[in-house]
Design an enzyme around this catalytic site. Structure first.
Site, short mmCIF file in Angstrom:
data_model
loop_
_atom_site.label_atom_id
_atom_site.label_comp_id
_atom_site.label_asym_id
_atom_site.label_seq_id
_atom_site.Cartn_x
_atom_site.Cartn_y
_atom_site.Cartn_z
N SER A 26 -2.11 27.98 7.05
CA SER A 26 -1.88 26.55 7.22
C SER A 26 -3.17 25.80 6.89
CB SER A 26 -1.45 26.28 8.67
OG SER A 26 -1.21 24.91 8.83
N ARG A 29 15.74 -11.63 -9.40
CA ARG A 29 14.84 -10.47 -9.33
C ARG A 29 15.21 -9.65 -8.09
NH1 ARG A 29 9.74 -14.28 -7.83
NH2 ARG A 29 10.52 -14.95 -5.83
N ARG A 48 6.68 -21.77 -17.23
CA ARG A 48 6.74 -20.94 -16.03
C ARG A 48 6.05 -19.59 -16.24
NH1 ARG A 48 12.81 -20.41 -14.67
NH2 ARG A 48 12.05 -20.19 -12.54
N LYS A 107 10.49 -12.56 -15.05
CA LYS A 107 11.30 -13.77 -15.16
C LYS A 107 11.93 -13.89 -16.54
CE LYS A 107 9.65 -17.18 -12.83
NZ LYS A 107 8.51 -18.05 -12.56
N TYR A 118 5.80 23.75 4.07
CA TYR A 118 6.08 22.73 5.09
C TYR A 118 4.84 21.89 5.37
CZ TYR A 118 3.64 25.72 8.46
OH TYR A 118 2.69 26.45 9.12
N GLY A 173 4.76 -16.68 -6.28
CA GLY A 173 3.94 -17.85 -5.91
C GLY A 173 2.46 -17.73 -6.24
N CYS A 196 -1.32 21.20 8.08
CA CYS A 196 -1.21 20.58 9.40
C CYS A 196 -2.28 19.53 9.66
CB CYS A 196 -1.19 21.63 10.50
SG CYS A 196 -2.72 22.57 10.58
N MET A 207 0.97 -17.29 -9.30
CA MET A 207 0.52 -17.97 -10.52
C MET A 207 1.24 -19.30 -10.64
SD MET A 207 0.21 -14.83 -13.12
CE MET A 207 1.87 -14.31 -12.82
N HIS A 256 7.35 -19.66 1.63
CA HIS A 256 6.29 -18.75 1.20
C HIS A 256 5.96 -17.72 2.29
CE1 HIS A 256 1.99 -17.70 0.66
NE2 HIS A 256 2.38 -17.54 -0.59
C1 PEP Z 1 -7.56 20.09 10.50
O1 PEP Z 1 -8.76 20.34 10.48
O2 PEP Z 1 -6.95 19.60 9.55
C2 PEP Z 1 -6.78 20.37 11.72
C3 PEP Z 1 -5.48 20.23 11.74
O3 PEP Z 1 -7.48 20.71 12.84
P1 PEP Z 1 -8.26 19.65 13.76
O4 PEP Z 1 -7.90 18.28 13.29
O5 PEP Z 1 -7.82 19.93 15.15
O6 PEP Z 1 -9.67 20.03 13.50
#
Ligand code: PEP
Ligand code: MG
Length: 889
Positions: A753, A319, A75, A6, A840, A84, A820, A86, A438
């Site tokens: 992976s 703000r 203020r 502020k 990825y 709101g 994954c 304080m 609010h």
């Molecule tokens: C994991 O273990 O991260 C995985 C992708 O395999 P799951 O969750 O099927 O064990």
């Protein structure tokens, strides 16, 4: 950081020549010193006196003076806005004597008395801790006596009575009279604002938003301007663009002849700002041009507060506006198109949770017979279905410890004291208040849906009952609310998928994909999942859990036959019947993904998961013994196999690649299904990229063994089909040993992976299925900052991954590496994966857009090497030159 949001905005506006009431700011450092040492710095008193002196000269008035007195507001304002949470006190500097001088100067006794009773009310509750209700009761009693609805209808005599009454209330509660010494009022007010940093609701707000506990608040002392000086005066709040929809036009509310707290408290229903264009057109024009300047200056949607005193405009605050997810996305995209932001800045402006919110389900109202039981203002979009709670505490209790039960909090109006209940609820409804009350502001900040001003609701908060027309609903009854249209329905309405068609969202995601190239894949087990992944422009499938296909009712008997087979021959026969089913699934998936990589993971879970439970089988057996003798032998065999297969610790048991090693014929069947399907689709002229992934390996020898099975099967399939197809073989890194040995393993495979679910489980030694029992307490006690199954533990599991990436790339430069596990869809974890050079992430289809945005943000943030190094945790950073090079490349 020093002036607070502020204070900094006020000084910036003043520098830009925008009209603000003059004032000065006590920096946050003073608050920190009070919080740590318990007292003010020695210089503080003198500096305040000097600054007050300057302010008196600016205004030509005297603070505490008996003629034309200077009044100030005190203020709060932290560096990061905590709306709101304080305290703020207005009209400091009035007492029994100079209230009449103020009346004379303004030519209105009513105005002076109204200002005085407001001071007593605010000072009493905020500074002296007198319960607010003590003042409210008296005010309500007086309104009833005089037969009026609003405070502005109270006349001089009534206000005089109120002032006297409020003074008695203060003395009764504190044992001391209200201080007539104005400087004492100011000192006490400053101290109270500092104290308010640590009030319950502010602490709760900081916990929810992960704000620094030690930062402290600044205090701005500002000359008062009076919105309560007559019909050409008033107070307003607004946004430079609509905070709910993002529509690019000024949006807000104005309350004539009133002071700031009336509008924010939501206790009075204000008029839309556009109406100001009709009643005070010149002023409205001036307001429009001032706030447009502010938006351009700050390059962001502004949330502003202003006061009009006798036709003159003053800005009190500006703000960055809190906005709903659709509004955030639309404004970022449109500001980039208007040239106010670059596309990169637009991408970085969006919190990934906005995408989640946009894509979350909406009420499905199509063909719905039931009518809403009430309507209000569409204050924050989205939909929610939940059970009614009428107080914040009840909302917390009904929601449960892990907020597992959806609750809708319904209140007359909310205040900052309700923040814990709002945190627990999935949506809010208030009977009073406008789109800037609010409840509305908090809802947009939390990304929850909200309806305000549903004034047909009769709420009895004490008895926990709500009446809407002929409906009477009690605590725990179900309601469904639609924040986009402001409608409230009784009961649990169906939900439909979210706003994936939103044109601004599509544009933002397209810009994001350009930043990242092709690197978000999908965890998709079925052709339907694959279809959804394609619709979100996934760059492939990073994990197809084949066993999920085994659970279909038509397949389970064959799977069970395979498991229960007494010898290899019987097992092979069962596998033969499964083969065409698996093959058909893969063909469909390859069709949908047309040329994009599809990683199929070989069977992973312990076999007993496919069998009936022990209890179920025992019951069936005793039934059979009584009624169906022919079944007994079969069931006895099944029971014996279940007992034989059961394990004390199945997650560390006979699963993953261990299954393939003990039953290579399962792996051969799956490889055959994958490659045959790939060939069939390839022959149709559709390109395919099959990738076969081996789960849960601990040693390179396991990989070598199974690669041989896969290669031999491929050779046989190619000979039978008289056709070949290119395929890759990779493995998951899910065990700490595999991470340590990733260099050796990488030499044997085409890709790696990280299965971060298992890797987290195995690194912490926390069971994925049971950790809930103690994780809550770990988080509460701050032994862990985050649930490691949701947000990657960078110091431990992350260090292992960083080391594995480095070793794998050293052994096999250019090897493709993905993630994954669930963490692939968590924005903070994504930033980490990107920083260590993972190629990825693979996430469930619904999280693809979030991951695309988060990855684009990570790419934009980590452009320079120094930034990259600053981010990698020390354990990885110390020896991670190869990773850095890779990311830069
Ligand atoms: C994991 O273990 O991260 C995985 C992708 O395999 P799951 O969750 O099927 O064990
Ligand atoms: Mg796993």
């Amino acid at each position: 950081n020093e002036l607070g949001g502020k204070g900094a905005a006020l000084q910036e506006m003043s520098r830009l020549g925008i009209p603000v009431p003059p004032g000065f700011t006590v920096p946050t450092g003073v608050c920190r010193s009070v919080l740590t040492n318990g007292n003010l710095p020695a210089w503080f008193d003198g500096e305040v006196t000097d600054a007050l002196c300057w302010l008196e000269q600016q205004q030509g008035k005297v603070f505490g003076g008996d003629r034309n007195p200077l009044l100030v507001s005190v203020r709060s304002g932290a560096a990061v806005s905590m709306p709101g949470m304080m305290d703020t006190i207005l009209n400091i500097g009035l007492n029994d004597t100079n209230v009449y001088a103020l009346a004379e100067h303004h030519g209105s006794l009513r105005f002076a008395l109204d200002s005085y009773r407001r001071l007593l009310q605010m000072f009493g509750s905020v500074v002296l801790d007198v319960p607010k209700t003590a003042f409210d009761c008296l005010l309500q009693q007086l309104r009833n006596e005089r037969g009026v609805h609003t405070d502005s209808e109270l006349d001089e005599a009534a206000l005089e009575q109120l002032v006297a009454g409020f003074k008695v209330v203060i003395e009764d509660h504190t044992g001391k009279p209200f201080p007539m010494d104005c400087r004492r009022q100011l000192d006490l007010a400053i101290a109270a604002v500092f104290r308010s940093w640590n009030n319950e609701r502010a602490r709760h707000y900081r916990r929810i938003h992960r704000l620094d506990e030690q930062a402290g608040t600044a205090v701005t002392i500002q000359a008062m301007v009076f919105g309560n000086s007559g019909d050409d005066s008033g107070t307003g709040v607004g946004f430079t663009r609509n905070p709910s929809t993002g529509e690019p036009s000024i949006f807000g509310e104005f309350l004539p002849n009133a002071q700031g707290e009336d509008i924010v408290a939501g206790t009075h229903t204000p008029v839309p700002l556009s109406q100001l264009g009709r009643t005070l057109p010149q002023l409205y024009g001036e307001l429009q041009s001032v706030v447009a300047r502010l938006e351009t200056h700050y390059r962001d949607v502004q949330d502003f507060e202003f006061t009009v005193e006798r036709g003159k405009l003053f800005l009190l605050q500006t703000r960055g506006a809190k906005r709903s997810a659709p509004a955030a996305i639309r404004t970022a995209v449109e500001m980039a198109e208007e040239g106010l932001l670059s596309k990169s800045e637009a991408i970085l402006r969006i919190h990934p949770s906005c995408i989640h919110e946009m894509l979350s389900p909406q009420l499905d109202l199509a063909g719905l017979a039931s009518q809403p039981i009430a309507r209000g203002l569409a204050a924050s979009p989205g939909s929610a279905v939940g059970q009614l709670a009428f107080t914040a505490d009840r909302a917390v209790a009904l929601a449960g410890k892990r907020k597992e039960h959806p609750v809708i909090l319904v209140r007359e109006e909310t205040s900052a004291d309700d923040i814990h209940g709002m945190d627990a609820a999935v949506g809010f409804v208030t009977a009073h208040g406008g789109a800037t009350s609010h409840a509305a502001v908090v809802a947009r900040g939390m990304g929850k849906c909200c309806i305000t001003g549903a004034d047909s609701l009769r709420i009895d908060e004490a008895r926990h009952v709500l009446r809407a027309g002929r409906f009477e609903l009690n605590e725990g009854d179900w309601v469904s609310i639609d924040g986009a249209t402001g409608r409230i329905f009784s009961g649990q309405l169906p939900l439909k998928p979210g706003l994936s068609d939103n044109p601004w969202l599509k544009k933002l995601l397209a810009w994001s994909r350009k930043e990242i190239g092709l690197s978000v894949r999908a965890n998709a087990d079925t052709p339907d999942d694959a279809e959804r992944a394609r619709n979100f422009d996934a760059s492939g499938i990073g994990l197809c859990r084949t066993e999920h296909m085994f659970f279909a009712p038509t397949r389970l008997p064959h799977v069970r036959a395979m498991i229960l087979a007494e010898d290899e021959q019987a097992r092979k026969a069962a596998l033969e019947s499964l083969l065409p089913m698996q093959q058909e699934d893969f063909e469909e998936i390859f069709h949908v993904m047309a040329g994009l990589p599809v990683t199929v993971r070989l069977i992973d879970p312990p076999l007993h998961e496919f069998l009936p439970s022990l209890d179920e089988t025992r019951t069936a057996l005793s039934e059979a013994r009584r009624h169906d003798e022919a079944q007994v032998r079969g069931l006895e065999y099944v029971l014996a196999r279940i007992v034989q297969l059961s394990e004390t610790n199945p997650m560390m048991g006979h699963r993953g690649c261990r299954l393939g090693i003990t039953y290579p014929e399962i792996i051969a069947m799956q490889t055959r299904a994958i490659l045959r399907a790939a060939i069939r689709v390839q022959v149709e002229g559709i390109p395919v990229e099959p990738e076969i992934m081996i789960p849960l390996v601990a040693s390179v020898e396991e990989v070598r063994f199974l690669r041989k099975v896969i290669a031999a099967t491929a050779k046989a399939v190619f000979a039978e089909e008289q056709e070949t197809v290119r395929y890759r073989v990779g493995t998951m890194i899910e065990l700490p040993r595999a991470a340590v040995c990733a260099g050796e393993i990488a030499r044997e495979v085409d890709f790696l992976s990280f299965g971060t679910n298992d890797l987290t489980q195995m690194t912490f030694g926390f069971s994925r299925d049971d950790a809930g029992k103690y994780l809550d307490q770990y988080l509460e006690l701050e032994i862990l900052k985050d649930d490691p199954f949701l947000t990657l533990d960078q110091e431990g599991v992350g260090a292992l991954i960083g080391m594995a990436v480095k070793r794998a790339r050293e052994a096999r430069p250019g090897i493709k590496i993905g993630v994954c596990g669930e963490h692939g869809g968590d924005p903070r974890s994504i930033e980490f994966f990107h920083s260590i050079g993972v190629d990825y992430v693979s996430v469930s289809p619904a999280r693809i857009p979030i991951a695309q945005l988060a990855l684009a943000q990570a790419c934009l943030k980590f452009t320079s090497e120094s930034e990259l190094h600053a981010f990698i945790p020390t354990t990885v950073q110390e020896e991670d030159h190869a990773v850095t090079e890779n990311v830069n490349a």
